[in-house]
Write a protein that holds these residues in place. Structure first.
Motif, PDB file in Angstrom:
ATOM      1  N   ASP A  82       0.834  -1.196   0.000  1.00  0.00           N
ATOM      2  CA  ASP A  82       0.000   0.000   0.000  1.00  0.00           C
ATOM      3  C   ASP A  82       0.873   1.253   0.000  1.00  0.00           C
ATOM      4  N   ARG A  83       0.905   1.963  -1.116  1.00  0.00           N
ATOM      5  CA  ARG A  83       1.673   3.209  -1.243  1.00  0.00           C
ATOM      6  C   ARG A  83       0.744   4.410  -1.384  1.00  0.00           C
ATOM      7  N   THR A  84      -0.528   4.207  -1.056  1.00  0.00           N
ATOM      8  CA  THR A  84      -1.488   5.300  -1.211  1.00  0.00           C
ATOM      9  C   THR A  84      -1.140   6.460  -0.292  1.00  0.00           C
ATOM     10  N   LYS A  85      -1.219   7.662  -0.825  1.00  0.00           N
ATOM     11  CA  LYS A  85      -1.020   8.840  -0.002  1.00  0.00           C
ATOM     12  C   LYS A  85      -2.323   9.160   0.714  1.00  0.00           C
ATOM     13  N   GLY A  86      -2.310   9.045   2.028  1.00  0.00           N
ATOM     14  CA  GLY A  86      -3.513   9.292   2.806  1.00  0.00           C
ATOM     15  C   GLY A  86      -3.812  10.771   2.946  1.00  0.00           C
ATOM     16  N   TRP A  87      -5.082  11.077   3.246  1.00  0.00           N
ATOM     17  CA  TRP A  87      -5.487  12.468   3.385  1.00  0.00           C
ATOM     18  C   TRP A  87      -4.667  13.188   4.454  1.00  0.00           C
ATOM     19  N   TRP A  88      -4.198  12.446   5.465  1.00  0.00           N
ATOM     20  CA  TRP A  88      -3.458  13.041   6.561  1.00  0.00           C
ATOM     21  C   TRP A  88      -2.103  13.601   6.131  1.00  0.00           C
ATOM     22  N   GLU A  89      -1.599  13.150   4.984  1.00  0.00           N
ATOM     23  CA  GLU A  89      -0.302  13.646   4.518  1.00  0.00           C
ATOM     24  C   GLU A  89      -0.356  15.143   4.202  1.00  0.00           C
ATOM     25  N   ASP A  90      -1.541  15.674   3.964  1.00  0.00           N
ATOM     26  CA  ASP A  90      -1.671  17.107   3.711  1.00  0.00           C
ATOM     27  C   ASP A  90      -1.292  17.933   4.949  1.00  0.00           C
ATOM     28  N   PHE A  91      -1.253  17.276   6.109  1.00  0.00           N
ATOM     29  CA  PHE A  91      -0.956  17.979   7.356  1.00  0.00           C
ATOM     30  C   PHE A  91       0.483  17.775   7.817  1.00  0.00           C
ATOM     31  N   ASP A  93       4.251  18.377   8.344  1.00  0.00           N
ATOM     32  CA  ASP A  93       4.991  19.630   8.533  1.00  0.00           C
ATOM     33  C   ASP A  93       4.095  20.765   9.006  1.00  0.00           C
ATOM     34  N   VAL A  94       2.835  20.462   9.273  1.00  0.00           N
ATOM     35  CA  VAL A  94       1.915  21.464   9.830  1.00  0.00           C
ATOM     36  C   VAL A  94       1.535  21.082  11.253  1.00  0.00           C
ATOM     37  N   LEU A  95       1.253  19.795  11.465  1.00  0.00           N
ATOM     38  CA  LEU A  95       0.876  19.281  12.773  1.00  0.00           C
ATOM     39  C   LEU A  95       1.939  18.318  13.296  1.00  0.00           C
ATOM     40  N   PRO A  96       1.949  18.067  14.606  1.00  0.00           N
ATOM     41  CA  PRO A  96       2.881  17.081  15.157  1.00  0.00           C
ATOM     42  C   PRO A  96       2.688  15.717  14.487  1.00  0.00           C
ATOM     43  N   PRO A  97       3.760  14.952  14.277  1.00  0.00           N
ATOM     44  CA  PRO A  97       3.662  13.673  13.575  1.00  0.00           C
ATOM     45  C   PRO A  97       2.655  12.702  14.174  1.00  0.00           C
ATOM     46  N   THR A  98       2.452  12.743  15.496  1.00  0.00           N
ATOM     47  CA  THR A  98       1.530  11.789  16.099  1.00  0.00           C
ATOM     48  C   THR A  98       0.089  11.997  15.638  1.00  0.00           C
ATOM     49  N   PHE A  99      -0.269  13.216  15.246  1.00  0.00           N
ATOM     50  CA  PHE A  99      -1.604  13.450  14.702  1.00  0.00           C
ATOM     51  C   PHE A  99      -1.795  12.636  13.429  1.00  0.00           C
ATOM     52  N   LEU A 100      -0.770  12.629  12.588  1.00  0.00           N
ATOM     53  CA  LEU A 100      -0.826  11.869  11.337  1.00  0.00           C
ATOM     54  C   LEU A 100      -0.834  10.374  11.626  1.00  0.00           C
ATOM     55  N   ASP A 101      -0.050   9.969  12.626  1.00  0.00           N
ATOM     56  CA  ASP A 101       0.053   8.548  12.955  1.00  0.00           C
ATOM     57  C   ASP A 101      -1.290   7.986  13.429  1.00  0.00           C
ATOM     58  N   ILE A 102      -2.031   8.770  14.211  1.00  0.00           N
ATOM     59  CA  ILE A 102      -3.339   8.309  14.686  1.00  0.00           C
ATOM     60  C   ILE A 102      -4.297   8.133  13.515  1.00  0.00           C
ATOM     61  N   ALA A 103      -4.323   9.105  12.607  1.00  0.00           N
ATOM     62  CA  ALA A 103      -5.215   9.015  11.449  1.00  0.00           C
ATOM     63  C   ALA A 103      -4.859   7.812  10.586  1.00  0.00           C
ATOM     64  N   GLU A 104      -3.568   7.570  10.396  1.00  0.00           N
ATOM     65  CA  GLU A 104      -3.122   6.434   9.599  1.00  0.00           C
ATOM     66  C   GLU A 104      -3.499   5.117  10.282  1.00  0.00           C
ATOM     67  N   LEU A 105      -3.343   5.062  11.601  1.00  0.00           N
ATOM     68  CA  LEU A 105      -3.695   3.871  12.358  1.00  0.00           C
ATOM     69  C   LEU A 105      -5.181   3.553  12.200  1.00  0.00           C
ATOM     70  N   GLU A 106      -6.026   4.564  12.332  1.00  0.00           N
ATOM     71  CA  GLU A 106      -7.473   4.362  12.199  1.00  0.00           C
ATOM     72  C   GLU A 106      -7.844   3.911  10.784  1.00  0.00           C
ATOM     73  N   HIS A 152      -8.100  18.573  10.788  1.00  0.00           N
ATOM     74  CA  HIS A 152      -7.616  17.194  10.908  1.00  0.00           C
ATOM     75  C   HIS A 152      -8.563  16.365  11.760  1.00  0.00           C
ATOM     76  N   ARG A 153      -9.006  16.914  12.870  1.00  0.00           N
ATOM     77  CA  ARG A 153      -9.890  16.184  13.785  1.00  0.00           C
ATOM     78  C   ARG A 153     -11.187  15.782  13.090  1.00  0.00           C
ATOM     79  N   THR A 154     -11.782  16.709  12.369  1.00  0.00           N
ATOM     80  CA  THR A 154     -13.066  16.390  11.728  1.00  0.00           C
ATOM     81  C   THR A 154     -12.891  15.455  10.531  1.00  0.00           C
ATOM     82  N   GLN A 155     -11.723  15.482   9.896  1.00  0.00           N
ATOM     83  CA  GLN A 155     -11.498  14.589   8.759  1.00  0.00           C
ATOM     84  C   GLN A 155     -11.194  13.153   9.176  1.00  0.00           C
ATOM     85  N   ARG A 156     -10.908  12.945  10.439  1.00  0.00           N
ATOM     86  CA  ARG A 156     -10.653  11.575  10.896  1.00  0.00           C
ATOM     87  C   ARG A 156     -11.866  10.671  10.704  1.00  0.00           C
ATOM     88  N   ARG A 157     -13.040  11.267  10.569  1.00  0.00           N
ATOM     89  CA  ARG A 157     -14.248  10.454  10.347  1.00  0.00           C
ATOM     90  C   ARG A 157     -14.216   9.751   8.992  1.00  0.00           C
TER      91      ARG A 157
END
Length: 283
Positions: A82-91, A93-106, A152-157
C-alpha cells in the motif's frame, strides 16, 4: 527500493517487524544483507522505515529469516504494497507527527475499540465541539495550527466512511456525555450527531454510567486498533499533546482485557441511546 523522505508510522512499523524477524532468526544486519544480495545500509534503512519496500521483497526477507507464519507474512506484504497517499499527509509539517500517525492507524485498522472518559472520541466530534476543545489549550494555539487541528480532527471520520470501513466500538463514560464542551447547544448537537452515527452498521456506542463506579482503565482514554493478525495490533494512549503507541504483547493483552471488562459493565446499545437522548433533552 525508492527512498522515503517522510516515513509513515505504517512504514516504520513494517520495518520494526522485519527487524524482529531478522533478530528471531539470529542474523546480523551483515548476514541478512548477504542473504538478500544487498548491503547493510539497505537493511538498516528498511528497518528504520526510511525506504519503501515491495511485497516481493518483504516475502523474500521473510523466507530468508525462516518465518513460517504465513498470515503474518501476508499482512506484512500488504503493508509494503500500500503506497497510497492518505489524506493526513496534507498535514505533514503542519501538525505534530503523532496526529498523522493516529489518522493512519485508524484508516488501516481492521477493527477499532475506544474508551474515553472525558471527551467524545475524535472521529465522532463535530466541528464546533472540536473547536471548543482546542480553544481550551494552554498556551493558546497559533491561528494556523488551530485551524489545522480542527480540520484534521473532523477529517478523521473519513476512516469510518471509506469502503470496507472498520467496525468502531466506542465505550464512552457518562462524564464525557455530560461535560458541556462549547456550551449546552454545542453539546446537544454533538449528542445528536452521535445518535445519527449509531444508525450505521459499523459503529457501536456504549456508555458506562456513573453508577458503575471504579473499573480497570478508568484513568485514561485509549484506542485499540486490531490489525490483520493479532501480533500487529496497536494501542494508542492519549497524553497531553502527545500520543503513545504500544505494540508489545503483554501491553496489548492488558488493554484488551480492560476493554472486555468495560464492555461487561457498560449499558447496552439501546440503553445507551436512551441515556444520550435523555441528556440531550435536558440541555
Amino acid at each position: 527500493m525508492a527512498p522515503r523522505s517522510n516515513p509513515t508510522a505504517r512504514q516504520q512499523r513494517l520495518g520494526a517487524e522485519l527487524r524482529k524477524l531478522r533478530e528471531a532468526a539470529g542474523l546480523s544486519t551483515e548476514q541478512a544483507a548477504s542473504l538478500l544480495a544487498t548491503n547493510r545500509t539497505v537493511i538498516t534503512s528498511t528497518e528504520a522505515g526510511r525506504h519503501g519496500i515491495s511485497p516481493e521483497r518483504v516475502r523474500r526477507m521473510a523466507y530468508n529469516y525462516d518465518c513460517t507464519d504465513q498470515e503474518l507474512v501476508d499482512a506484512l506484504a500488504g503493508m509494503g504494497a500500500d503506497r497510497t497517499k492518505g489524506w493526513w499527509e496534507d498535514f505533514r509539517d503542519v501538525l505534530p507527527p503523532t496526529f498523522l500517525d493516529i489518522a493512519e492507524l485508524e484508516w488501516f485498522a481492521r477493527d477499532l475499540r475506544m474508551s474515553t472518559m472525558a471527551h467524545i472520541p475524535g472521529p465522532f466530534q463535530t466541528e464546533p465541539y472540536a473547536r471548543a476543545l482546542f480553544q481550551a489549550a494552554i498556551p493558546s494555539l497559533p491561528d494556523d495550527e488551530f485551524e489545522a487541528r480542527v480540520s484534521h480532527r473532523t477529517q478523521r471520520r473519513k476512516a469510518l466512511d471509506r469502503p470496507g470501513a472498520p467496525t468502531y466500538t466506542a465505550i464512552i463514560h457518562e462524564a464525557a456525555l455530560r461535560i458541556e464542551v462549547g456550551g449546552r447547544r454545542v453539546l446537544r448537537e454533538q449528542l445528536d450527531h452521535i445518535l445519527e452515527l449509531t444508525g450505521r452498521a459499523n459503529i457501536v456506542v456504549r456508555a458506562i454510567p456513573f453508577s458503575a463506579g471504579a473499573f480497570p482503565g478508568s484513568g485514561q482514554a485509549f484506542l485499540y486498533a486490531h490489525a490483520e493478525v493479532p501480533s500487529l495490533d496497536t494501542v494508542q494512549l492519549d497524553r497531553t499533546n502527545v500520543a503513545e503507541f504500544l505494540h508489545v504483547g503483554a501491553q496489548l493483552r492488558k488493554f484488551s482485557l480492560q476493554l472486555d471488562q468495560m464492555e461487561r459493565i457498560a449499558l447496552s446499545e439501546s440503553a445507551t441511546h436512551d441515556l444520550i437522548r435523555s441528556i440531550a433533552h435536558q440541555l
